[in-house]
Design an enzyme around this catalytic site. Structure first.
Site, mmCIF file in Angstrom:
data_model
loop_
_atom_site.group_PDB
_atom_site.id
_atom_site.type_symbol
_atom_site.label_atom_id
_atom_site.label_comp_id
_atom_site.label_asym_id
_atom_site.label_seq_id
_atom_site.Cartn_x
_atom_site.Cartn_y
_atom_site.Cartn_z
ATOM 1 N N HIS A 52 0.855 -1.180 0.000
ATOM 2 C CA HIS A 52 0.000 0.000 0.000
ATOM 3 C C HIS A 52 0.901 1.243 0.000
ATOM 4 O O HIS A 52 2.122 1.123 0.121
ATOM 5 C CB HIS A 52 -0.949 -0.003 1.219
ATOM 6 C CG HIS A 52 -0.253 -0.015 2.538
ATOM 7 N ND1 HIS A 52 -0.244 -1.107 3.380
ATOM 8 C CD2 HIS A 52 0.484 0.929 3.159
ATOM 9 C CE1 HIS A 52 0.464 -0.821 4.452
ATOM 10 N NE2 HIS A 52 0.925 0.409 4.343
HETATM 11 P P1 TYD Z 1 -1.894 -2.771 7.613
HETATM 12 O O1 TYD Z 1 -1.258 -1.437 7.723
HETATM 13 O O2 TYD Z 1 -2.847 -3.002 6.472
HETATM 14 O O3 TYD Z 1 -0.766 -3.889 7.608
HETATM 15 P P2 TYD Z 1 0.086 -4.487 6.394
HETATM 16 O O4 TYD Z 1 0.014 -3.492 5.289
HETATM 17 O O5 TYD Z 1 1.453 -4.680 6.948
HETATM 18 O O6 TYD Z 1 -0.508 -5.798 6.021
HETATM 19 O O7 TYD Z 1 -2.627 -3.083 8.970
HETATM 20 C C1 TYD Z 1 -3.188 -4.363 9.253
HETATM 21 C C2 TYD Z 1 -4.385 -4.163 10.164
HETATM 22 O O8 TYD Z 1 -3.991 -3.577 11.404
HETATM 23 C C3 TYD Z 1 -5.446 -3.251 9.555
HETATM 24 O O9 TYD Z 1 -6.713 -3.830 9.820
HETATM 25 C C4 TYD Z 1 -5.333 -1.962 10.339
HETATM 26 C C5 TYD Z 1 -4.742 -2.391 11.658
HETATM 27 N N1 TYD Z 1 -3.824 -1.346 12.187
HETATM 28 C C6 TYD Z 1 -4.219 -0.581 13.252
HETATM 29 O O10 TYD Z 1 -5.341 -0.702 13.776
HETATM 30 N N2 TYD Z 1 -3.353 0.361 13.747
HETATM 31 C C7 TYD Z 1 -2.119 0.543 13.216
HETATM 32 O O11 TYD Z 1 -1.334 1.424 13.690
HETATM 33 C C8 TYD Z 1 -1.723 -0.250 12.077
HETATM 34 C C9 TYD Z 1 -0.385 -0.073 11.428
HETATM 35 C C10 TYD Z 1 -2.603 -1.185 11.607
#
Ligand code: TYD
Length: 137
Positions: A52
């Site tokens: 992303h």
């Molecule tokens: P995401 O940033 O999409 O992780 P990645 O891109 O590494 O797979 O986050 C995964 C999940 O965690 C998403 O549902 C949002 C949640 N999240 C939070 O609630 N707070 C945060 O600070 C982060 C980074 C993620």
């Protein structure tokens, strides 16, 4: 923002026979104030994370343990960085597509971020990202 704005930044390392110490100060060692810290751990072998971009968020990633790769893509160019020590990290500017792979067993990725979590700051579709940076029509 162009890929050249994202850089590996070395951190202070206080070497000591009792164990080394490294620290990070917002607006000093990294070019933003730290508003949030999160970490990835217990990552199964072969997993990818990220995939992303963020519209406004600045981030700094450190391999606190083990190693992994961070691939950055500004829509025009891509670069792969290998993080494997806790005394340097990669600064990721806004509007940069990123994914993480090649996690070693026991890897811990710590991320410092310039703002609290905000889903509306994410661009999760690569086509939308390419459009936003002007590569795709
Ligand atoms: P995401 O940033 O999409 O992780 P990645 O891109 O590494 O797979 O986050 C995964 C999940 O965690 C998403 O549902 C949002 C949640 N999240 C939070 O609630 N707070 C945060 O600070 C982060 C980074 C993620």
């Amino acid at each position: 923002m162009p890929l050249e704005d994202c850089k590996v930044l070395d951190l202070p390392k206080i070497e000591d026979a009792r164990g080394n110490l490294t620290f990070v100060e917002g607006m000093n060692h990294i070019p933003f104030d730290i508003k949030r810290v999160y970490y990835l751990y217990d990552v199964p072998g072969g997993s990818d994370r990220g995939a992303h971009a963020h519209k406004d968020l600045h981030q700094f990633m450190i391999a606190m343990s083990g190693s992994f790769d961070v691939v950055l893509d500004d829509g025009y160019n891509k670069k792969r960085f290998h993080l494997n020590r806790s005394y340097f990290g990669i600064y990721i500017c806004p509007m940069m597509w990123r994914y993480l792979d090649n996690f070693s067993s026991g890897a811990v990725c710590m991320v410092m971020a310039s703002a609290p979590y905000d889903e509306s700051d994410y661009i999760r579709d690569y086509g939308d990202f390419r459009q936003a940076v002007g590569v795709a029509p």
